[in-house]
Design a protein around this motif. Structure first.
Motif, PDB file in Angstrom:
ATOM      1  N   VAL A 137       0.837  -1.198   0.000  1.00  0.00           N
ATOM      2  CA  VAL A 137       0.000   0.000   0.000  1.00  0.00           C
ATOM      3  C   VAL A 137       0.874   1.251   0.000  1.00  0.00           C
ATOM      4  O   VAL A 137       0.623   2.213  -0.742  1.00  0.00           O
ATOM      5  N   ALA A 138       1.914   1.233   0.833  1.00  0.00           N
ATOM      6  CA  ALA A 138       2.807   2.392   0.908  1.00  0.00           C
ATOM      7  C   ALA A 138       3.478   2.661  -0.436  1.00  0.00           C
ATOM      8  O   ALA A 138       3.570   3.814  -0.889  1.00  0.00           O
ATOM      9  N   SER A 139       3.906   1.590  -1.098  1.00  0.00           N
ATOM     10  CA  SER A 139       4.549   1.746  -2.402  1.00  0.00           C
ATOM     11  C   SER A 139       3.568   2.272  -3.436  1.00  0.00           C
ATOM     12  O   SER A 139       3.899   3.166  -4.226  1.00  0.00           O
ATOM     13  N   HIS A 140       2.341   1.734  -3.423  1.00  0.00           N
ATOM     14  CA  HIS A 140       1.330   2.136  -4.399  1.00  0.00           C
ATOM     15  C   HIS A 140       0.940   3.603  -4.202  1.00  0.00           C
ATOM     16  O   HIS A 140       0.713   4.334  -5.177  1.00  0.00           O
ATOM     17  N   ALA A 141       0.867   4.026  -2.945  1.00  0.00           N
ATOM     18  CA  ALA A 141       0.467   5.410  -2.645  1.00  0.00           C
ATOM     19  C   ALA A 141       1.648   6.365  -2.641  1.00  0.00           C
ATOM     20  O   ALA A 141       1.474   7.582  -2.525  1.00  0.00           O
ATOM     21  N   GLN A 142       2.884   5.790  -2.744  1.00  0.00           N
ATOM     22  CA  GLN A 142       4.111   6.587  -2.723  1.00  0.00           C
ATOM     23  C   GLN A 142       4.237   7.394  -1.425  1.00  0.00           C
ATOM     24  O   GLN A 142       4.523   8.593  -1.424  1.00  0.00           O
ATOM     25  N   VAL A 143       3.985   6.690  -0.333  1.00  0.00           N
ATOM     26  CA  VAL A 143       4.146   7.282   0.997  1.00  0.00           C
ATOM     27  C   VAL A 143       4.905   6.268   1.855  1.00  0.00           C
ATOM     28  O   VAL A 143       5.188   5.156   1.423  1.00  0.00           O
ATOM     29  N   SER A 144       5.188   6.631   3.078  1.00  0.00           N
ATOM     30  CA  SER A 144       5.887   5.727   3.982  1.00  0.00           C
ATOM     31  C   SER A 144       4.923   4.733   4.622  1.00  0.00           C
ATOM     32  O   SER A 144       3.709   4.966   4.681  1.00  0.00           O
ATOM     33  N   VAL A 145       5.476   3.619   5.106  1.00  0.00           N
ATOM     34  CA  VAL A 145       4.673   2.632   5.825  1.00  0.00           C
ATOM     35  C   VAL A 145       4.072   3.267   7.079  1.00  0.00           C
ATOM     36  O   VAL A 145       2.926   2.981   7.453  1.00  0.00           O
ATOM     37  N   THR A 146       4.820   4.168   7.706  1.00  0.00           N
ATOM     38  CA  THR A 146       4.313   4.854   8.896  1.00  0.00           C
ATOM     39  C   THR A 146       3.068   5.670   8.577  1.00  0.00           C
ATOM     40  O   THR A 146       2.101   5.693   9.355  1.00  0.00           O
ATOM     41  N   ALA A 147       3.071   6.316   7.423  1.00  0.00           N
ATOM     42  CA  ALA A 147       1.909   7.116   7.027  1.00  0.00           C
ATOM     43  C   ALA A 147       0.690   6.222   6.822  1.00  0.00           C
ATOM     44  O   ALA A 147      -0.428   6.559   7.229  1.00  0.00           O
ATOM     45  N   VAL A 148       0.885   5.068   6.183  1.00  0.00           N
ATOM     46  CA  VAL A 148      -0.221   4.129   5.979  1.00  0.00           C
ATOM     47  C   VAL A 148      -0.756   3.654   7.326  1.00  0.00           C
ATOM     48  O   VAL A 148      -1.972   3.583   7.548  1.00  0.00           O
ATOM     49  N   SER A 149       0.153   3.340   8.239  1.00  0.00           N
ATOM     50  CA  SER A 149      -0.262   2.882   9.567  1.00  0.00           C
ATOM     51  C   SER A 149      -1.096   3.935  10.281  1.00  0.00           C
ATOM     52  O   SER A 149      -2.108   3.625  10.916  1.00  0.00           O
ATOM     53  N   LYS A 150      -0.689   5.199  10.148  1.00  0.00           N
ATOM     54  CA  LYS A 150      -1.439   6.280  10.796  1.00  0.00           C
ATOM     55  C   LYS A 150      -2.847   6.409  10.217  1.00  0.00           C
ATOM     56  O   LYS A 150      -3.820   6.641  10.935  1.00  0.00           O
TER      57      LYS A 150
END
Length: 352
Positions: free
Chosen positions: A15-28
């Motif tokens: 998900v983080a790669s697809h959204a081009q954000v960090s894993v931390t951002a996805v977790s938040k």
């Protein structure tokens, strides 16, 4: 080469790669935490939807919420419980929560196991419908998990309550039968394994109200109660007992529609007709009551409203509200063809 054909589970890293954000951002975003811009939140949610990502419940529970709630029903045979579930599901549609339903059973032991199973699965809150446990036990559960209790009248500082005004509902139906001209009005009530204070149980409230209204109309000598169960067999057995009296009642108020259906079966089996020989009324206004071959007079306590209220109150509890709320539904009487003046009437619908 032989492959299993099993699709690899989408991970938070995907998900983080697809959204081009960090894993931390996805977790938040998953945890609905602060510190994420609206644009990033939308980007992550879009990626989650496009990839079909589902966070594992256990892992989510370790980090915080699982966004699941547990609904404990006494059993799944009563159509009225489906109305409650419909209302709850409707309320949860626009939230991140999903409801898991589990059967509490007919004994306190089975009910306790159901509660423990939900606790083990780390649900965020629990809704209990007509629980058998004592108030003290319910408060133990509520101290560990946000809890809402349906169909119990006691108040508690630790959990919210959703219930019908059973006294008003029972009064509506008994007065309706008296106004039709009935005097020999009988009642079918319920028995269970509950440890609640008797005065807080809905079936006791309905039975006590039946007796009160009968006495207020000078019908003390006509009071007749069969203690059975709020199901078809219970209604059938209770009606057979009551209709065996001499003189037999001209009307029967069953404390639940399921029992009323059993009452209709007993009346039919004894060669009598409804409402010409016996008027029959129930409580719950389940969808079957409106069918043309049943047309059951019943008290409507709107299970969907109760389900929505329970969902709303539980999510408020999960969000941190501490003060207790008691939500009462005002019932109404739906008059159909199963009740008529004693001896029937020219325009009364007859149920074969």
């Amino acid at each position: 080469m032989v492959t299993s054909g099993r699709r690899r589970r989408v991970t938070i890293a995907d998900v983080a790669s697809h959204a081009q954000v960090s894993v931390t951002a996805v977790s938040k975003v998953i945890r609905n935490a602060t510190g994420v811009s609206p644009a990033m939140r939308d980007r992550v949610k879009t990626a989650i939807e496009e990839l079909g990502y589902r966070p594992q419940a256990v892992a989510r529970g370790m980090r915080g919420r699982t966004f699941t709630i547990g609904l404990i029903l006494p059993h799944i045979r009563n159509p009225f419980f489906a109305d409650i579930l419909d209302g709850l599901t409707e309320y949860l549609e626009n939230t991140d929560y999903q409801a898991f339903m589990i059967q509490g059973g007919a004994t306190r032991k089975v009910e306790r196991r159901a509660v423990d199973a939900l606790m083990d699965r780390q649900v965020d809150g629990i809704i209990m419908v007509a629980p058998l446990a004592s108030k003290a036990r319910l408060e133990e559960v509520a101290k560990e998990k946000p809890t809402v209790v349906l169909a119990r009248h006691e108040g508690s500082a630790f959990y919210d309550s959703v219930f019908d005004d059973d006294e008003a509902g029972a009064e509506l139906v008994v007065k309706h039968l008296i106004e039709l001209g009935h005097r020999r009005i009988a009642h079918i009530t319920h028995q269970d394994d509950s440890q609640a204070r008797p005065a807080d149980l809905l079936h006791n409230i309905r039975a006590a109200t039946y007796e009160r209204v009968m006495r207020e109309h000078g019908l003390d000598d006509e009071i007749a109660i069969a203690t059975s169960f709020y199901n078809e067999q219970g209604g059938y057995d209770g009606a057979r007992q009551l209709l065996g009296r001499s003189p037999r009642p001209t009307a029967i108020f069953a404390g639940a529609d399921q029992a009323a259906l059993g009452t209709l079966a007993a009346v039919h089996e004894m060669g009598l007709s409804v409402p010409a020989d016996v008027s029959v009324a129930g409580y719950d206004n389940i969808h079957l009551a409106a069918l043309s071959n049943i047309t059951l007079t019943s008290v409507d306590q709107d299970g969907a409203v109760m389900g929505r209220a329970a969902g709303k109150l539980l999510l408020e509890r999960i969000e941190g509200r501490m003060s207790a709320v008691r939500f009462s539904v005002t019932p109404s009487l739906v008059v159909r063809g199963s009740t008529a003046p004693p001896g029937g009437s020219a325009d009364a619908a007859s149920i074969p």
